[in-house]
Design an enzyme around this catalytic site. Structure first.
Site, PDB file in Angstrom:
ATOM      1  N   GLY A 266       0.834  -1.186   0.000  1.00  0.00           N
ATOM      2  CA  GLY A 266       0.000   0.000   0.000  1.00  0.00           C
ATOM      3  C   GLY A 266       0.877   1.248   0.000  1.00  0.00           C
ATOM      4  N   CYS A 267       0.382   2.311  -0.595  1.00  0.00           N
ATOM      5  CA  CYS A 267       1.225   3.507  -0.700  1.00  0.00           C
ATOM      6  C   CYS A 267       1.492   4.110   0.679  1.00  0.00           C
ATOM      7  CB  CYS A 267       0.604   4.528  -1.649  1.00  0.00           C
ATOM      8  SG  CYS A 267      -1.124   4.915  -1.310  1.00  0.00           S
TER       9      CYS A 267
END
Lengths: 341, 341, 341, 341
Positions: D147-148
């Site tokens: 995930g960013c």
């Protein structure tokens, strides 16, 4: 009709004062002081005010204060104390600078780096966080407007510290400030091309001057020294402050206390438990929204407060205080709804 | 105190009406209609209005119009005519949609693609460009708010066409519109990530529906057909329309005519010759700034008008018209200063 | 590997040159000149370049030009001519300032207000609009980068003027420029708080200096004097220029001519007839998108061009020219795709 | 030349992959899958890519995977696992969705609400945080992009947790995310008019799904359960994540450890002690800037990490992993400098 003077009318907080007073039923602007732009009309300095019938900017020396009922000082820090020291001793003043916020001259010197040049006035100044100093402000001659960040953080935390609901040794405040808080000064990092599309932390590690106010006020209500951790961030928006406060305490009790303390406040809105505010919903208004959320970790809560730095954070707060000082209804000129979108 | 209903209260123009009316001395909001969000409180739909004591949203059918003195319709195009056809025949209505702007049913069909479903009401509707239809609006039951682009362009050009001061066959209007003019609709190109940091022309080549209004109004005042060239652009801002109009005529005469025509208008500010307006100076207000500049090419002038699409371009204009229809001072609730910065 | 110097490396076009050259296969940056910030590292001046191994900023006098194969001058107007006059007479130079764009010293003085201080160099300078001066640039020692607005307008109109496809006496160009075009200068109206959320026309009426380039170039290709009407607007975005050109001519013929002229150009994309470009689709790239739309009025067309002012409008164009001057593939270092969103 | 397929090419991460691969020396795009926009050209879906010679979008079923060397899946969560379950069992895959990030099916169900539909693939998936799983990624068939937000937080904290340098029970991460992280989905709160000029906390109190990754990874490196407090905020910018992490530990030791761990990393830049990063300095690049500041309270430090959510946070990271899986130089196609301003 009360006659009003505004010193420092060519800055953002000065313009915001004029915007607010233009809708006020019992104040009229009699004099606008701004040394660097003296001689210019407000339509030149702030074209958005061109529809108003305003006096031209003059130097402060050219103002006849005997005609003035109340004077707003929206001057830069340090200049303000020098100017105020020379104003008539019975003139009601609301100062928007940082100069009279700290009661202790030593604390002032620590955070601002210089000796205070108006110690007499500093002594009589009342801290202008209206909701907590209402009676003192009514009786005051000189009110010191709070810092915009300091106001936001105190709306979130002050009642909790006073009530002993949170761990006083572990308070973290992560602020996100819009750029108008930096004023109209010409700095590279305030250029649109620099700021737009980016954000960052600044004055990180506890060096922001508004910590002087947090230390003073939180320690006073706690009855012991309180030092919070405080990191402001600059975000690409014009108006707004969002304070995300990480505290150790019971979310339900915290929410209940805030609801109780602010129940009769016209400008402080406590959101339902579990909801958090957004700066977009207070822009251009004198409202402050406060929300409380329980974290997934037991015993921890997040308290978030949002307000408009130019309105509730400075000029709106100043007008609210001026209303009290002149015995006008506290909300006069301040009930406009936020501008959204 | 007049009782007001707003239909379509969950859109931006609905919210803007509520913002404005919340500061109005002789109107109170009695009913808010919004079929898709019926049952919700306004604090849910528009948290920035949470400090107001507003009725919850209901379906239009659930509103008792016998209690209503004036109804604002902020519904989508086409829905509006269907709803208005069924409202009480003596109810005062200000419609903000496009449905009743065009007097000729053929012109309506040409620009909007469908037969009009409320021809009776269309016949009695008065075009709501206040400054030019003031007397008709005072006497009207149903007023059709102008398009936001159409209003901006007409403030710049209408007096010039009427006075015969410009070449009627060579008028070019290059508009720059902010995004709230597109409403709260879910479209990919209105997403922040798409729109921010970019701008473009749309409805290019003369296909924008507001041309129907320009054709109708400009031809009427000229007494002969007038077709302007009109290219709108979408720019990454929330509020504002800037119309840059390229005309053939004498700048001095043009400026003089605009000054004369708008001399007593409370909301139209003509700037000194050679100055041009900015949208940042009218944001959130009901003001329209108009400027005229002589081009370097003899016989050509540029006329620039700026207004806030949600205020003077729609909801502010609507309230201005409602004031007239209810015999209230025309400027009531509308004199707030723009929000800058 | 060619050794490159950049003078004026602390401005936006300087930083953009470094960004582009950092991805270039046969250039290396040997010297960075910037008098006001001499002694600082580029990581201090432009933290986004901190991953690069770059020389520190030095004064121009401290650069050993005998080691340099090509020098980019990204200095302010007027400073540039003074500096270039003193550089070695055989040094290849791409100048990004306005100083050598106008061939006629009288025209230069008219638009820039001062006598030219480097008339010898002015004589030999080649106008750097690559697509139209390719052969001259290959042979040039000193190339004068075009103005960013001037480039955009010429990509839209130059082939049409050359081909006699449009009325030369009725050309209107309405430009929308992003703020980085104004550079890194400290001006009140470039502050984020001032610019964000607002837009306006400036240099209105034909006073913008890039008109000198339009006059020179359009008149040259037309073989007779051509004066266009030109109004730039500043919009709240960082990068991009959109030129909306209103011309009298046949849209189909216009579109066909542009397709023909740009058929083999690597950076100019002609959109299908009826489509118009957006600045968001060329950001950060060396591409220019051009579109043509027929207006509803017969015989009129709108030609729209979009490019990134810092890339194709200045530093990308400069690198394209440098590639030609050094006999490197013209597209080297310049084929990166735009950044969207 | 490796043949590449991208599934989900009509979203932002798909477009970002194409942007990056267009500059890659040994990859060519062979197939673009996007069911909802199948049949359209990429020039229609993403006009900024119109200069590239790309295959049209097709349905996933229409792709001949026998020709593909590596497939990027940029599909929505949940769709991804269904699609990947049906792809050839020996196809190298980099998945950008959340579907294969969590190793424990129970944890997956807890955070995503449904049973996993591709348990076999989940078992073999390698967590794609390149800097910490480099060897596993080289050998992997299926890599799950992080995930960013999860990537940003781990770059700041993972080495400190691994080294035992901070109090594991008192970690607070306050994130500020730009809007492109929410993808191209049509939601009211992602509209420009809603988001611009405002910011707020969301998924507050520990409900954001990326906490699943933090819990998994931090607990693994600590060798005991670690639960961080995590509050993301949405700010009005397009690209960027700034993670401000409040930890208890010694700033000097923390800074030293980060410098040591990242000394040879091509994309992680540790700033000098006392400096903090800005998202504006990594936009459009694969770099991550990390800074450490000592707080005024003894024993506390602030660690701040910044990266571009679409590049280092997803598509750039994915390409970095693909390079490893195909035994290409890890930095190939990824060294472009950030875009500033």
């Amino acid at each position: 009709m009360y006659n009003i003077a505004i010193l420092g009318a060519s800055g953002y907080t000065g313009a915001e004062l004029i915007r607010l007073i233009s809708g006020h039923s019992s104040m009229q602007i009699k004099a606008l002081g701004g040394n660097s732009k003296a001689g210019q009309s407000m339509a030149e300095v702030f074209p958005h005010l061109r529809h108003l019938d305003l006096p031209a900017l003059v130097t402060i020396d050219d103002i006849d204060f005997s005609q003035i009922d109340l004077c707003f000082c929206a001057l830069p820090h340090k200049t303000s104390q020098e100017v105020i020291a020379k104003l008539p001793a019975d003139l009601k003043i609301v100062d928007l600078s940082a100069d009279f916020r700290l009661r202790d001259p030593e604390a002032y010197k620590k955070w601002y780096g210089n000796d205070h040049a108006a110690l007499d006035q500093q002594k009589e100044a009342v801290y202008g966080l209206t909701e907590f100093y209402r009676e003192e402000i009514k009786a005051a001659r000189l009110v010191a407007g709070t810092g915009c960040n300091a106001a936001t953080g105190q709306f979130a935390l002050r009642p909790l510290i006073a009530a002993g609901l949170i761990d006083l040794d572990d308070i973290i405040m992560d602020l996100k400030c819009a750029v108008s808080g930096a004023g109209r000064s010409l700095k590279e990092n305030l250029l649109h091309a620099e700021l737009s599309e980016g954000y960052h932390a600044y004055a990180i590690g506890g060096t922001h001057r508004h910590l002087g106010e947090f230390d003073q006020e939180f320690s006073a209500v706690a009855g012991r020294p309180v030092k919070v951790q405080f990191t402001p961030h600059l975000v690409p928006a014009n108006r707004g402050i969002l304070a995300t406060c990480y505290v150790k305490g019971d979310a339900l009790a915290i929410h209940g206390e805030l609801e109780k303390v602010y129940a009769d406040e016209p400008f402080i809105e406590v959101l339902p438990l579990g909801e958090a505010p957004s700066t977009r919903h207070i822009r251009g208004s004198n409202f402050c929204h406060v929300g409380v959320v329980q974290d997934r970790i037991d015993g921890r809560a997040i308290v978030v407060a949002a307000l408009d730095n130019l309105t509730k954070g400075s000029s709106g707060q100043a007008l609210q205080n001026a209303n009290l000082m002149l015995d006008i209804a506290e909300t006069e000129g301040l009930m406009m709804a936020p501008l959204f979108p």
